[in-house]
Design an enzyme around this catalytic site. Structure first.
Site, mmCIF file in Angstrom:
data_model
loop_
_atom_site.group_PDB
_atom_site.id
_atom_site.type_symbol
_atom_site.label_atom_id
_atom_site.label_comp_id
_atom_site.label_asym_id
_atom_site.label_seq_id
_atom_site.Cartn_x
_atom_site.Cartn_y
_atom_site.Cartn_z
ATOM 1 N N ARG A 251 26.562 30.600 33.446
ATOM 2 C CA ARG A 251 26.787 31.898 34.410
ATOM 3 C C ARG A 251 27.990 32.775 34.051
ATOM 4 O O ARG A 251 28.708 32.471 33.125
ATOM 5 C CB ARG A 251 27.065 31.169 35.864
ATOM 6 C CG ARG A 251 28.236 30.599 36.031
ATOM 7 C CD ARG A 251 28.331 29.938 37.549
ATOM 8 N NE ARG A 251 29.516 29.156 37.528
ATOM 9 C CZ ARG A 251 30.558 29.487 38.373
ATOM 10 N NH1 ARG A 251 30.892 30.658 38.617
ATOM 11 N NH2 ARG A 251 31.534 28.469 38.431
ATOM 12 N N ASN B 154 34.506 30.157 25.948
ATOM 13 C CA ASN B 154 34.404 30.961 27.182
ATOM 14 C C ASN B 154 34.633 30.429 28.411
ATOM 15 O O ASN B 154 35.372 31.192 29.201
ATOM 16 C CB ASN B 154 32.879 31.518 27.242
ATOM 17 C CG ASN B 154 32.703 32.168 28.625
ATOM 18 O OD1 ASN B 154 33.019 33.413 28.910
ATOM 19 N ND2 ASN B 154 32.106 31.398 29.544
ATOM 20 N N ALA B 155 34.705 28.955 28.561
ATOM 21 C CA ALA B 155 35.186 28.359 30.113
ATOM 22 C C ALA B 155 36.409 28.814 30.189
ATOM 23 O O ALA B 155 37.320 28.517 29.350
ATOM 24 C CB ALA B 155 34.849 26.896 29.753
ATOM 25 N N GLY B 156 36.650 29.159 31.638
ATOM 26 C CA GLY B 156 38.113 29.356 31.971
ATOM 27 C C GLY B 156 38.020 29.224 33.459
ATOM 28 O O GLY B 156 37.123 29.726 34.077
ATOM 29 N N GLN C 34 49.808 35.569 37.996
ATOM 30 C CA GLN C 34 49.027 34.871 36.885
ATOM 31 C C GLN C 34 50.029 34.368 35.943
ATOM 32 O O GLN C 34 49.635 34.487 34.685
ATOM 33 C CB GLN C 34 48.024 35.732 36.429
ATOM 34 C CG GLN C 34 47.056 36.056 37.520
ATOM 35 C CD GLN C 34 45.726 36.513 36.735
ATOM 36 O OE1 GLN C 34 45.725 37.116 35.821
ATOM 37 N NE2 GLN C 34 44.406 36.052 37.113
ATOM 38 N N TYR D 12 47.715 31.596 33.909
ATOM 39 C CA TYR D 12 46.624 32.138 33.119
ATOM 40 C C TYR D 12 47.064 33.189 32.268
ATOM 41 O O TYR D 12 46.418 33.279 31.096
ATOM 42 C CB TYR D 12 45.663 32.861 34.388
ATOM 43 C CG TYR D 12 44.361 33.875 33.800
ATOM 44 C CD1 TYR D 12 43.126 32.947 33.781
ATOM 45 C CD2 TYR D 12 44.418 35.109 33.688
ATOM 46 C CE1 TYR D 12 41.949 33.449 33.424
ATOM 47 C CE2 TYR D 12 43.135 35.562 33.123
ATOM 48 C CZ TYR D 12 41.918 34.717 33.211
ATOM 49 O OH TYR D 12 40.817 35.374 32.752
ATOM 50 N N ILE E 187 35.537 42.275 34.592
ATOM 51 C CA ILE E 187 33.906 42.106 34.469
ATOM 52 C C ILE E 187 33.301 41.698 35.725
ATOM 53 O O ILE E 187 33.976 40.805 36.403
ATOM 54 C CB ILE E 187 33.645 41.266 33.413
ATOM 55 C CG1 ILE E 187 34.369 41.547 32.013
ATOM 56 C CG2 ILE E 187 32.004 41.245 33.099
ATOM 57 C CD1 ILE E 187 34.031 43.022 31.489
HETATM 58 P P1 NDP Z 1 32.982 32.316 35.879
HETATM 59 O O1 NDP Z 1 33.733 31.616 37.087
HETATM 60 O O2 NDP Z 1 31.769 33.163 36.492
HETATM 61 O O3 NDP Z 1 32.365 31.086 35.242
HETATM 62 C C1 NDP Z 1 32.962 30.231 34.580
HETATM 63 C C2 NDP Z 1 32.362 29.327 33.774
HETATM 64 O O4 NDP Z 1 33.225 28.288 33.019
HETATM 65 C C3 NDP Z 1 31.142 28.434 34.472
HETATM 66 O O5 NDP Z 1 30.062 28.250 33.715
HETATM 67 C C4 NDP Z 1 31.981 27.144 34.573
HETATM 68 O O6 NDP Z 1 31.060 25.717 34.697
HETATM 69 C C5 NDP Z 1 32.788 26.970 33.373
HETATM 70 N N1 NDP Z 1 33.915 26.109 33.627
HETATM 71 C C6 NDP Z 1 34.793 26.047 34.263
HETATM 72 N N2 NDP Z 1 35.776 25.394 33.992
HETATM 73 C C7 NDP Z 1 35.143 24.434 32.964
HETATM 74 C C8 NDP Z 1 35.455 23.351 32.536
HETATM 75 N N3 NDP Z 1 36.705 22.679 32.598
HETATM 76 N N4 NDP Z 1 34.639 22.552 31.399
HETATM 77 C C9 NDP Z 1 33.641 23.493 31.242
HETATM 78 N N5 NDP Z 1 33.207 24.372 31.755
HETATM 79 C C10 NDP Z 1 34.012 24.938 32.724
HETATM 80 O O7 NDP Z 1 33.875 33.020 34.909
HETATM 81 P P2 NDP Z 1 33.703 34.455 34.191
HETATM 82 O O8 NDP Z 1 32.353 34.566 33.503
HETATM 83 O O9 NDP Z 1 34.016 35.551 34.844
HETATM 84 O O10 NDP Z 1 34.596 34.268 32.858
HETATM 85 C C11 NDP Z 1 34.427 33.630 31.486
HETATM 86 C C12 NDP Z 1 35.371 33.691 30.927
HETATM 87 O O11 NDP Z 1 36.000 35.130 30.661
HETATM 88 C C13 NDP Z 1 36.860 33.053 31.358
HETATM 89 O O12 NDP Z 1 37.262 32.445 30.418
HETATM 90 C C14 NDP Z 1 37.521 34.095 31.980
HETATM 91 O O13 NDP Z 1 39.234 33.759 31.958
HETATM 92 C C15 NDP Z 1 37.326 35.198 31.003
HETATM 93 N N6 NDP Z 1 37.671 36.367 31.450
HETATM 94 C C16 NDP Z 1 36.912 37.028 32.757
HETATM 95 C C17 NDP Z 1 37.225 38.267 33.185
HETATM 96 C C18 NDP Z 1 36.302 38.790 34.274
HETATM 97 O O14 NDP Z 1 36.664 39.594 35.013
HETATM 98 N N7 NDP Z 1 35.554 37.987 34.832
HETATM 99 C C19 NDP Z 1 38.159 39.117 32.661
HETATM 100 C C20 NDP Z 1 38.893 38.617 31.326
HETATM 101 C C21 NDP Z 1 38.569 37.392 30.813
HETATM 102 P P3 NDP Z 1 30.388 25.703 36.343
HETATM 103 O O15 NDP Z 1 29.170 26.561 36.492
HETATM 104 O O16 NDP Z 1 29.992 24.233 36.196
HETATM 105 O O17 NDP Z 1 31.447 25.839 37.231
#
Ligand code: NDP
Length: 240
Positions: free
Chosen positions: A12, A82-84, A144, A147, A180
């Site tokens: 996602r 990418n996970a975060g 943060q 983070y 984003i």
């Molecule tokens: P989302 O919260 O929408 O999605 C996070 C995804 O990471 C999910 O698929 C989740 O799985 C997975 N995840 C979380 N923890 C773990 C774990 N311990 N092991 C495996 N998978 C994990 O995040 P975004 O799409 O917004 O962000 C993606 C990346 O981009 C992150 O690293 C974030 O820090 C970075 N980012 C995002 C920004 C933004 O504006 N959105 C800005 C800058 C950076 P599940 O579905 O099972 O929970």
């Protein structure tokens, strides 16, 4: 030859868009996720991309998960870390657990996934690792410290591992997204978000597909001379 790519958190948000972009380019894509099985199943049903659950912050789970993916699909050539997660709070209120959990997943996950896949890439003399950092790792962000420290650490991790991979055809790069329109940003209170958007010269939030296109370039054959670099995709919010 079809390259095998793992996208962590690939079911996602930004990760979902990355998984789809790489699949569209012909990679065999595997999307990892943490535990949201409902979203993962919906994603697999919609895209045909298989989803594997493990916690990227768990070292042994990454070794086992990647071994399973390799057994099912072949050697892993591309990893997108990418996970975060976020566990925001000002320092005087932030718990040690919230500090640790963000470091464990956001930064530790990059190490764990690299340990599981980099040796094979090195042996086969080709690989691509793309780590997803953040604008807030470049500029810092109120509330943060965990983070920002983890995302900032990704830059050092990238540059060090890039030096180890360079002569083996393995590139390691960071993409630092700005804000984003994903679930993560949907959690930001609307009043705060309005102030954030006002500071983005392009005048809007970014789209996950805009990050995915950057990742797709860094994973391509054409990007073999790009390593140890940071690509900022942030609408001009932070010019680094
Ligand atoms: P989302 O919260 O929408 O999605 C996070 C995804 O990471 C999910 O698929 C989740 O799985 C997975 N995840 C979380 N923890 C773990 C774990 N311990 N092991 C495996 N998978 C994990 O995040 P975004 O799409 O917004 O962000 C993606 C990346 O981009 C992150 O690293 C974030 O820090 C970075 N980012 C995002 C920004 C933004 O504006 N959105 C800005 C800058 C950076 P599940 O579905 O099972 O929970």
């Amino acid at each position: 030859m079809t390259r095998v790519a793992i996208v962590t958190g690939g079911t996602r948000g930004i990760g979902g868009a990355i998984s789809v972009a790489l699949k569209d380019l012909g990679y065999t894509v595997i999307a990892n996720y943490a535990g949201n099985a409902e979203k993962a199943k919906a994603f697999t049903d919609a895209t045909g991309i298989p989803a594997y659950a493990w916690d990227v912050g768990d070292h042994q789970a990454c070794l086992d998960g990647c071994a399973q993916v390799a057994a099912d699909h072949g050697p892993i050539d591309v990893v997108v870390n990418n996970a975060g997660i976020t566990r925001d709070g000002v320092l005087h209120r932030m718990s040690f657990e919230d500090w640790n959990e963000v470091m464990r997943i956001n930064l530790g996950g990059c190490f764990n996934m690299a340990k599981a896949t980099f040796p094979g890439m090195r042996e086969r003399k080709w690989g691509r690792i793309v780590n997803i950092g953040s604008i807030n790792g470049q500029s810092g962000q109120y509330g943060q410290v965990n983070y920002a420290a983890a995302k900032s650490g990704i830059h050092g991790f990238t540059k060090a591992l890039a030096q180890e991979g360079a002569k083996f055809g393995v590139t390691v790069n960071t993409i630092a997204p700005g804000y984003i329109d994903t679930d993560m940003v949907a959690a930001v209170p609307p009043a705060v978000l309005e102030k954030i958007v006002a500071k983005i010269p392009v005048g809007r939030l970014g789209h996950a597909e805009e990050i995915a296109r950057g990742v797709a370039f860094l994973c391509s054959e054409d990007a073999g001379f790009v390593t140890g670099s940071t690509m900022s995709i942030n609408g001009g919010q932070h010019m680094y």
